[in-house]
Write an enzyme that holds these catalytic residues in place. Structure first.
Site, PDB file in Angstrom:
ATOM      1  N   HIS A   1      11.594   2.316  25.205  1.00 49.25           N
ATOM      2  CA  HIS A   1      10.252   2.843  24.902  1.00 49.25           C
ATOM      3  C   HIS A   1       9.226   2.113  25.793  1.00 49.25           C
ATOM      4  CE1 HIS A   1       7.163   4.933  22.947  1.00 49.25           C
ATOM      5  NE2 HIS A   1       7.220   4.433  21.720  1.00 49.25           N
TER       6      HIS A   1
ATOM      7  N   GLN B   1       5.204   2.197  25.139  1.00 48.86           N
ATOM      8  CA  GLN B   1       4.748   1.347  24.036  1.00 48.86           C
ATOM      9  C   GLN B   1       4.568  -0.091  24.512  1.00 48.86           C
ATOM     10  OE1 GLN B   1       4.075   2.130  20.625  1.00 48.86           O
ATOM     11  NE2 GLN B   1       3.236   0.068  20.732  1.00 48.86           N
TER      12      GLN B   1
ATOM     13  N   ARG C   1      10.175  12.854  25.205  1.00 45.28           N
ATOM     14  CA  ARG C   1      10.683  11.988  24.114  1.00 45.28           C
ATOM     15  C   ARG C   1      11.942  12.659  23.579  1.00 45.28           C
ATOM     16  NH1 ARG C   1       7.840   9.301  18.896  1.00 45.28           N
ATOM     17  NH2 ARG C   1       7.307   7.888  20.566  1.00 45.28           N
TER      18      ARG C   1
ATOM     19  N   ASP D   1       9.914  -3.879  14.184  1.00 43.86           N
ATOM     20  CA  ASP D   1       9.938  -2.417  14.233  1.00 43.86           C
ATOM     21  C   ASP D   1      10.739  -1.941  13.021  1.00 43.86           C
ATOM     22  OD1 ASP D   1       9.869   0.253  15.024  1.00 43.86           O
ATOM     23  OD2 ASP D   1      11.434   0.033  16.557  1.00 43.86           O
TER      24      ASP D   1
ATOM     25  N   CYS E   1       5.026  -1.499  16.701  1.00 46.27           N
ATOM     26  CA  CYS E   1       4.737  -0.265  17.443  1.00 46.27           C
ATOM     27  C   CYS E   1       4.248   0.850  16.534  1.00 46.27           C
ATOM     28  CB  CYS E   1       5.978   0.189  18.208  1.00 46.27           C
ATOM     29  SG  CYS E   1       7.409   0.460  17.129  1.00 46.27           S
TER      30      CYS E   1
ATOM     31  N   ARG F   1      -2.253   2.545  23.491  1.00 45.07           N
ATOM     32  CA  ARG F   1      -1.337   3.572  24.016  1.00 45.07           C
ATOM     33  C   ARG F   1      -2.124   4.523  24.923  1.00 45.07           C
ATOM     34  NH1 ARG F   1       3.338   4.808  21.371  1.00 45.07           N
ATOM     35  NH2 ARG F   1       3.706   6.030  23.257  1.00 45.07           N
TER      36      ARG F   1
END
Ligand code: CP
Ligand code: NVA
Length: 305
Positions: free
Chosen positions: A129, A132, A102, A224, A264, A292
């Site tokens: 991402h 996700q 990440r 988000d 998310c 996840r």
């Protein structure tokens, strides 16, 4: 599939088989079945940004598959002091069986995957991402019983989540509408790639600055944070500018009456979403967070098993 960098790189069949495996591993975990798919294998987890869900789900997932997760904060490894991506890749491939990363620059993940002869998993960059979105598609499937033909509307910042959702929807045979303010719309290169994917799937991609147009009849409403990691200095300006894109009860009324709400996380109530929506009966945010774990177990089992 050697790596998971972008859902754009995968075929529809590869995305569907990851989702199916995630669903199977979830059911098996609930039934108490043990797995040793990654016995004796080690996943290095490089983080140069914060995380709750990603770190916990990869660590727990690796453990549940019989492997070992190794947390590597950039504050503690030489990468954070300027050691090159090339040298880091060449050293880590000698000891690890996979790397999850990440970070900020998407190019760093592409470079790591190019130099390391072991699987590399993108656990969020400024651009994408994908992990996700696999969890999100799995969640939508569980709630709707299908993906094909559904419409997802994303309202807010044209960021990493918006980009990966476009790619994911195209691969899953869904329609996608993105509403972001002028100046904060999606990356044009990602939109071009996504358009190609939508052409192949025969589904629709709508890019607009009108949240009502985007959300109309949507089966899934997604938002988000307005302030992603690394954008903290723009916080006040963004919070003002994005207010017309808040997902609140009034806007949500334009979606399908059985629409689900997704995020998310982490979420900021009173900004990108109001409490009545995120804590209301349509919200599936904690199913998404749980998934996840299952979706990434499918990724690790596929790439490292
Ligand atoms: N959604 C997500 O990636 O959460 P974290 O930042 O907590 O990992
Ligand atoms: N867009 C957010 C997602 C967090 C999971 C960020 O990059 O900070």
């Amino acid at each position: 599939m050697k790596d998971l960098i972008s859902l754009h790189d995968l075929t529809s069949e590869e995305v569907k088989s990851l989702l199916q495996l995630g669903i199977k591993l979830k059911a098996e975990l609930k039934a108490g079945k043990e797995h040793h798919i990654l016995k004796g294998k080690t996943l290095g987890m490089i983080f140069t940004k914060s995380s709750t869900r990603t770190r916990v789900s990869f660590e727990v997932g690796m453990t549940q598959l019989g492997g070992y997760p190794l947390f590597l904060s950039s504050n503690d490894i030489q990468l954070g002091r300027g050691e090159s991506i090339y040298d880091t890749a060449k050293v880590l491939e000698r000891m690890l069986d996979g790397i999850m990363i990440r970070t900020y620059a998407h190019q760093d993940v592409l470079d790591l995957a190019e130099y390391a002869n072991i699987p590399v998993i993108n656990a969020l960059t400024d651009l994408l991402h994908p992990c996700q979105v696999l969890a999100d598609l799995m969640t939508a499937y569980e709630h709707k019983g299908r993906l094909e033909g559904l419409k997802l509307a994303y309202i807010g910042d044209g960021n990493n989540m918006a980009h990966s959702l476009m790619y994911g929807c195209a691969k899953a045979g869904m329609d996608c509408a993105i509403a972001a303010p002028e100046g904060y719309q999606c990356d044009s290169g990602v939109v071009e790639n996504a358009k190609d994917d939508f052409k192949k799937s025969g589904r629709e991609l709508i890019i607009t600055s009108d949240p009502v147009e985007a959300i109309k009849n949507a089966d899934i409403v997604y938002t988000d944070t307005w302030v992603s990691m690394g954008q903290e200095s723009e916080k006040e300006e963004r919070q003002k500018l994005f207010m017309p894109y808040q997902v609140n009860g009034e806007l949500f009324k334009h979606a399908d009456s059985e629409a689900i709400f997704m995020h998310c996380l982490p979420a900021y109530r009173g900004y990108e979403v109001t409490e009545d929506v995120i804590d209301g009966e349509h919200s599936v945010i904690f199913d998404e967070a749980e998934n996840r774990l299952h979706a990434q177990k499918a990724v690790m089992a596929t790439l490292m098993g």
